[in-house]
Design a protein around this motif. Structure first.
Motif, PDB file in Angstrom:
ATOM      1  N   THR A 175       0.820  -1.214   0.000  1.00 35.70           N
ATOM      2  CA  THR A 175       0.000   0.000   0.000  1.00 35.70           C
ATOM      3  C   THR A 175       0.851   1.259   0.000  1.00 35.70           C
ATOM      4  O   THR A 175       0.559   2.232  -0.710  1.00 35.70           O
ATOM      5  N   ALA A 176       1.906   1.273   0.794  1.00 34.92           N
ATOM      6  CA  ALA A 176       2.766   2.454   0.868  1.00 34.92           C
ATOM      7  C   ALA A 176       3.415   2.748  -0.481  1.00 34.92           C
ATOM      8  O   ALA A 176       3.537   3.918  -0.883  1.00 34.92           O
ATOM      9  N   ALA A 177       3.812   1.693  -1.191  1.00 35.00           N
ATOM     10  CA  ALA A 177       4.420   1.884  -2.510  1.00 35.00           C
ATOM     11  C   ALA A 177       3.409   2.469  -3.487  1.00 35.00           C
ATOM     12  O   ALA A 177       3.746   3.331  -4.310  1.00 35.00           O
ATOM     13  N   ARG A 178       2.164   2.038  -3.392  1.00 37.50           N
ATOM     14  CA  ARG A 178       1.123   2.559  -4.287  1.00 37.50           C
ATOM     15  C   ARG A 178       0.845   4.027  -3.989  1.00 37.50           C
ATOM     16  O   ARG A 178       0.704   4.835  -4.909  1.00 37.50           O
ATOM     17  N   VAL A 179       0.765   4.371  -2.713  1.00 40.78           N
ATOM     18  CA  VAL A 179       0.515   5.768  -2.343  1.00 40.78           C
ATOM     19  C   VAL A 179       1.663   6.649  -2.809  1.00 40.78           C
ATOM     20  O   VAL A 179       1.448   7.753  -3.343  1.00 40.78           O
ATOM     21  N   THR A 180       2.900   6.172  -2.649  1.00 37.67           N
ATOM     22  CA  THR A 180       4.061   6.938  -3.103  1.00 37.67           C
ATOM     23  C   THR A 180       4.013   7.150  -4.610  1.00 37.67           C
ATOM     24  O   THR A 180       4.287   8.262  -5.105  1.00 37.67           O
ATOM     25  N   ALA A 181       3.669   6.102  -5.342  1.00 35.72           N
ATOM     26  CA  ALA A 181       3.582   6.220  -6.801  1.00 35.72           C
ATOM     27  C   ALA A 181       2.490   7.200  -7.210  1.00 35.72           C
ATOM     28  O   ALA A 181       2.663   7.988  -8.148  1.00 35.72           O
TER      29      ALA A 181
END
Length: 650
Positions: free
Chosen positions: A190-196
């Protein structure tokens, strides 16, 4: 010792045999032989996945061979090979694992595998992970295009793994961008998606919005209690303006939470089923010709227990009160949907600003076209007071001159360079001839001048049809004017429009130089302000009028070359611009170059603004524009920049 040596040799041979089997593709193919031979899209996926995930280098060749319909199965043992046609009906088979030719077989002993378009698409997706690192740049580019067309979560890791070793800087940037888009939609972190999402929130490209929009898609649901295991977007209130009680009850029906309402069709069917001796519920069938009568009969049947009773309003209210209505995101992560909504808001704001910029550029481009078309008319109308209805035909003549030049000079750049002065010369000569033969005999007779020039307009159109025919003729722009200057996915403007804008600026500067720095300009200004006083000062008004009319006609010819680069060159070309040219001159101010510029700008922006508000009806936009201009003239009859002198007293 000998025994130990033989035992070690046997173990080594066994290991080599095992390694050879592990490195062989044929066992995998045999494991899925039945579904490969059947070649059904519904069942083929496990076989393709097993081949693609094997990690064997020959898997890529095998999949490419299969997609090209060059894979064959030998009927005697069910083994798969690559086949090339030999002599007659024979085929030469090559082993996928060794790359060696195993022999030639008759077609009757083989079965060709012909995957349909659906299976080829699945094979293409599986090939992507191999093609992403292929030495051939074209194959790597094709792999990226395949991912863009059909993105999948399984392709994210192969894409990431290929980025670091990508030798081409441009393609590496494409991979990095595509990796961000796939991360938004498919990464499990989830954190990677939010960062992207946050990284891409400033990007106006369509593919970014296409990646974000599915994350904020909502679905209406109903339940006895608000669930805690879903991503709730909003709780709905039945009876609100956006969610009526009828919609709420229909949602309950769709979720099988309440019984359906009795429709008029249900009533008719129930009455037809329960007819007894010409009556239904005690009411004669002949009297069931109104909704009230049918409802009464149905109520009687319901009271008798024959049919279900009507759902009352009290029951509907109770059902609505006992359930909760809400919208849920299709994306389960609240953090992701919150980031996506914030990013879409930022993108929407930037898209709006860029659409305004794009509309402004279109309006400036259109204004430059109208300015080029009207500048010649502004000269003749302002200095001479002549309403030249044939002005559009001088534009048409300039465009046809450019077409004729291109027939003799195939180099499009050189032909345009030659066509511009040639068009000026031709239309200048025609303008001088028209002024000497017709116009000068009709000064101070505006109605006769209008009718005469209108007749000349029709004659010139017919002459063009006789010479060039009714088909549109191409006036081809140079290659360096093809395409458009693209700032982003929202803002772009064609190079031809930019060239016309630059040409309009050049003619503005040239005309200002002629009017301010040359004797002809001085005489033109003198005749414009007071022709009698100019004549008494030794200026020949007839000569000035002749040169002025020729100059205005020549500029119209150059405008025709410019307009012909993007418009159809036909005998009716001038009709498309004559009305706008007159409006530009009248609105801007007669006989004033700055007025023509202001009028062109006003009409260009007005037309684009109206078209933006009503894009489906350009004819209505033209009508609204003319109405606005009529109203404008009522308040400023002399235009934006009124001319001092003769025009002020007319």
């Amino acid at each position: 010792m000998v025994r130990l040596f033989l035992a070690g040799l046997a173990i080594l041979c066994a290991c080599l045999t095992a390694n050879a089997q592990e490195a062989s593709l044929q066992p995998i193919l045999q494991e899925h032989q039945e579904i490969i031979a059947k070649s059904s899209r519904k069942t083929i996926k496990p076989a393709i996945d097993a081949i693609a995930s094997s990690g064997l280098p020959q898997a890529q060749v095998m999949l490419e061979t299969w997609a090209a319909k060059d894979m064959w199965m030998r009927k005697s043992d069910g083994l798969f090979f690559s086949g090339q046609k030999g002599e007659g009906r024979s085929y030469e088979l090559t082993d996928f694992d060794t790359g060696e030719v195993i022999g030639t077989f008759e077609k009757s002993d083989l079965k060709q595998l012909k995957p349909n378009s659906g299976i080829r698409s699945m094979i293409g997706t599986a090939l992507v992970q191999f093609q992403l690192t292929d030495p051939d740049r074209a194959k790597r580019q094709a792999a990226l295009q395949s991912i863009q067309r059909d993105p999948e979560g399984a392709l994210l890791e192969p894409l990431r793994a290929s980025i670091e070793d990508e030798p081409d800087a441009e393609m590496k940037a494409q991979k990095q961008r595509l990796e961000r888009l796939l991360t938004i939609g498919y990464d499990e972190d989830t954190a990677a998606r939010v960062t992207a999402i946050e990284e891409m929130s400033g990007d106006l490209s369509v593919d970014v919005r296409a990646a974000l929009n599915p994350l904020v898609v909502t679905k209406r649901q109903a339940a006895a209690e608000l669930p805690t295991d879903v991503n709730v977007a909003a709780v709905l209130d039945p009876g609100a303006s956006t969610f009526s009680e009828t919609e709420a009850y229909d949602l309950l029906i769709a979720n099988d939470l309440v019984p359906a309402l009795t429709s008029s069709e249900d009533i008719r069917a129930a009455l037809a089923t329960n007819i007894e001796v010409g009556r239904v519920g005690g009411i004669p069938v002949a009297q069931l010709n109104t909704d009230a009568a049918r409802a009464k009969a149905y109520a009687a049947l319901a009271e008798a227990g024959t049919v279900p009773a009507f759902i009352t309003q009290a029951q509907i209210d109770a059902a609505l009160d006992s359930h909760v209505f809400f919208e849920t995101y299709s994306e389960p992560s609240p953090e992701v949907t919150a980031a996506a909504e914030k990013a879409l808001e930022q993108i929407e704001l930037k898209v709006g600003l860029n659409q305004t910029l794009d509309l402004t550029l279109d309006a400036i481009s259109l204004a430059s076209i109208y300015f080029l078309a009207a500048i010649g008319l502004a000269i003749t109308f302002g200095v001479m007071g002549v309403i030249n209805m044939a002005h559009g035909e001088f534009i048409m003549m300039g465009a046809y001159t450019g077409y004729v030049v291109q027939q003799f000079i195939p180099d499009h750049t050189l032909s345009i360079i030659v066509a511009i002065p040639m068009a000026f010369a031709v239309t200048f000569a025609m303008g001088v001839a028209m002024e000497r033969l017709v116009i000068r005999w009709l000064y101070a007779r505006p109605l006769e001048t209008l009718l005469a020039t209108f007749g000349i307009s029709i004659a010139l159109q017919q002459l063009a049809k006789n010479i060039f025919g009714t088909q549109a003729r191409p006036l081809t722009a140079p290659g360096w004017l093809n395409g458009a200057w693209v700032l982003n996915d929202v803002v772009s403007i064609s190079y031809i429009r930019i060239a016309i804008f630059v040409l309009a600026l050049i003619f503005l500067a040239l005309f200002l130089y002629i009017m301010k720095r040359t004797r002809l300009g001085l005489e033109m200004r003198a005749v414009t302000q007071n022709p009698r006083m100019a004549a008494s000062m030794g200026i020949n008004p007839g000569r000035v009028n002749m040169l002025t009319f020729g100059l205005g006609s020549g500029i119209a010819g150059i405008a025709g070359v410019a307009i012909g680069l993007f418009a159809k060159v036909t005998s009716d070309l001038g009709n498309d611009y004559i009305v706008q040219s007159f409006m530009t001159v009248v609105v801007g101010g007669v006989g004033n170059i700055w007025g023509a510029l202001a009028g062109a700008g006003m009409i260009g922006f007005l037309q684009k603004g109206i078209e933006w508000m009503n894009p489906s009806n350009t004819l209505a936009a033209q009508t609204y524009m003319i109405i606005f201009i009529i109203i404008f003239i009522q308040f400023r009859p002399r235009g934006i920049i009124a001319l001092k002198g003769r025009a002020a007293g007319d």
